[in-house]
Design a protein around this motif. Structure first.
Motif, PDB file in Angstrom:
ATOM      1  N   LEU A 134       0.898  -1.198   0.103  1.00 16.44           N
ATOM      2  CA  LEU A 134       0.046  -0.093  -0.023  1.00 16.44           C
ATOM      3  C   LEU A 134       0.841   1.170   0.051  1.00 16.44           C
ATOM      4  O   LEU A 134       0.746   2.224  -0.938  1.00 16.44           O
ATOM      5  N   PHE A 135       1.936   1.172   0.729  1.00 16.37           N
ATOM      6  CA  PHE A 135       2.580   2.359   0.896  1.00 16.37           C
ATOM      7  C   PHE A 135       3.610   2.457  -0.300  1.00 16.37           C
ATOM      8  O   PHE A 135       3.729   3.563  -1.056  1.00 16.37           O
ATOM      9  N   TRP A 151       2.028   5.787  -2.430  1.00 15.04           N
ATOM     10  CA  TRP A 151       2.663   6.907  -1.956  1.00 15.04           C
ATOM     11  C   TRP A 151       4.032   6.893  -2.657  1.00 15.04           C
ATOM     12  O   TRP A 151       4.216   8.053  -3.511  1.00 15.04           O
ATOM     13  N   LEU A 152       5.043   6.011  -2.682  1.00 14.73           N
ATOM     14  CA  LEU A 152       6.256   6.334  -3.169  1.00 14.73           C
ATOM     15  C   LEU A 152       6.226   6.215  -4.821  1.00 14.73           C
ATOM     16  O   LEU A 152       6.894   7.149  -5.251  1.00 14.73           O
ATOM     17  N   ILE A 153       5.551   5.344  -5.228  1.00 14.44           N
ATOM     18  CA  ILE A 153       5.553   5.183  -6.725  1.00 14.44           C
ATOM     19  C   ILE A 153       4.870   6.451  -7.203  1.00 14.44           C
ATOM     20  O   ILE A 153       5.385   7.213  -8.073  1.00 14.44           O
ATOM     21  N   PRO A 154       3.899   6.893  -6.880  1.00 10.19           N
ATOM     22  CA  PRO A 154       3.145   8.238  -7.575  1.00 10.19           C
ATOM     23  C   PRO A 154       4.040   9.186  -6.927  1.00 10.19           C
ATOM     24  O   PRO A 154       4.263  10.290  -7.620  1.00 10.19           O
ATOM     25  N   SER A 170       8.280   4.740 -13.065  1.00 14.49           N
ATOM     26  CA  SER A 170       7.626   4.157 -14.089  1.00 14.49           C
ATOM     27  C   SER A 170       7.033   2.846 -13.804  1.00 14.49           C
ATOM     28  O   SER A 170       7.100   2.314 -12.620  1.00 14.49           O
ATOM     29  N   HIS A 171       5.954   2.360 -14.703  1.00 13.92           N
ATOM     30  CA  HIS A 171       5.480   1.084 -14.723  1.00 13.92           C
ATOM     31  C   HIS A 171       6.675  -0.082 -14.497  1.00 13.92           C
ATOM     32  O   HIS A 171       6.181  -1.197 -13.798  1.00 13.92           O
ATOM     33  N   THR A 172       7.777   0.173 -14.898  1.00 15.37           N
ATOM     34  CA  THR A 172       8.963  -0.903 -14.820  1.00 15.37           C
ATOM     35  C   THR A 172       9.207  -1.240 -13.272  1.00 15.37           C
ATOM     36  O   THR A 172       9.069  -2.235 -12.911  1.00 15.37           O
ATOM     37  N   ALA A 173       9.373  -0.076 -12.332  1.00 17.05           N
ATOM     38  CA  ALA A 173       9.407  -0.214 -11.036  1.00 17.05           C
ATOM     39  C   ALA A 173       8.337  -0.739 -10.452  1.00 17.05           C
ATOM     40  O   ALA A 173       8.486  -1.827  -9.439  1.00 17.05           O
ATOM     41  N   LEU A 174       7.025  -0.589 -10.675  1.00 11.51           N
ATOM     42  CA  LEU A 174       6.050  -1.134 -10.323  1.00 11.51           C
ATOM     43  C   LEU A 174       5.842  -2.642 -10.456  1.00 11.51           C
ATOM     44  O   LEU A 174       5.515  -3.483  -9.483  1.00 11.51           O
ATOM     45  N   TYR A 175       6.238  -3.040 -11.494  1.00  9.81           N
ATOM     46  CA  TYR A 175       6.028  -4.358 -12.133  1.00  9.81           C
ATOM     47  C   TYR A 175       7.206  -5.400 -11.283  1.00  9.81           C
ATOM     48  O   TYR A 175       7.022  -6.380 -10.873  1.00  9.81           O
ATOM     49  N   LEU A 176       8.440  -4.678 -11.362  1.00 10.67           N
ATOM     50  CA  LEU A 176       9.559  -5.433 -10.650  1.00 10.67           C
ATOM     51  C   LEU A 176       9.082  -5.613  -9.118  1.00 10.67           C
ATOM     52  O   LEU A 176       9.540  -6.743  -8.505  1.00 10.67           O
TER      53      LEU A 176
END
Length: 133
Positions: free
Chosen positions: A15-16, A20-23, A28-34
């Protein structure tokens, strides 16, 4: 035992990360997917406790290793996507993780808990600094 710990803490951490951190850092979506892959493999790892059953130990360690690669890759992506002094913090974390990975390979299983703790510290310390600075 570990599954309960991850079942309680990992959803809050996700959730964090996702809310929070990603937005906040416009990652990028790369960080999200990894990070998602690291999460999935870490949860899967806890389903195979590291006990004396050779197949179970192998599966646990394989999934833990895959998760470790994904969190390393996540922090590495942050190094390229975050600017300023915070980039140096991420680079330091990647450096710690890389050194611990090399030490882990050369230690042949000795001091595994200490090295695992140091590896995760290399990941979480930069995230804490990014959060509070």
């Amino acid at each position: 035992y570990y599954f309960v710990i991850f079942a309680v803490t990992l959803p809050m951490f996700c959730l964090f990360m996702y809310s929070w951190l990603i937005p906040t850092y416009n990652l990028s979506h790369t960080a999200l997917y990894l990070f998602a892959m690291a999460t999935v493999t870490q949860v899967a790892c806890t389903l195979y406790p590291d006990r004396n059953f050779s197949r179970q130990v192998f599966t646990h360690r394989l999934l833990a290793g895959i998760s470790a690669v994904f969190i390393f890759a996540t922090l590495l992506v942050l190094c390229f996507e975050i600017t300023g002094a915070m980039r140096s913090v991420c680079i330091a974390g990647v450096g710690v993780m890389a050194l611990v990975a090399i030490a882990t390979i050369s230690s042949k299983g000795k001091m595994a808990l200490l090295l695992q703790t140091a590896y995760y510290l290399g990941f979480f310390a930069p995230l804490l600094i990014l959060t509070f600075v």
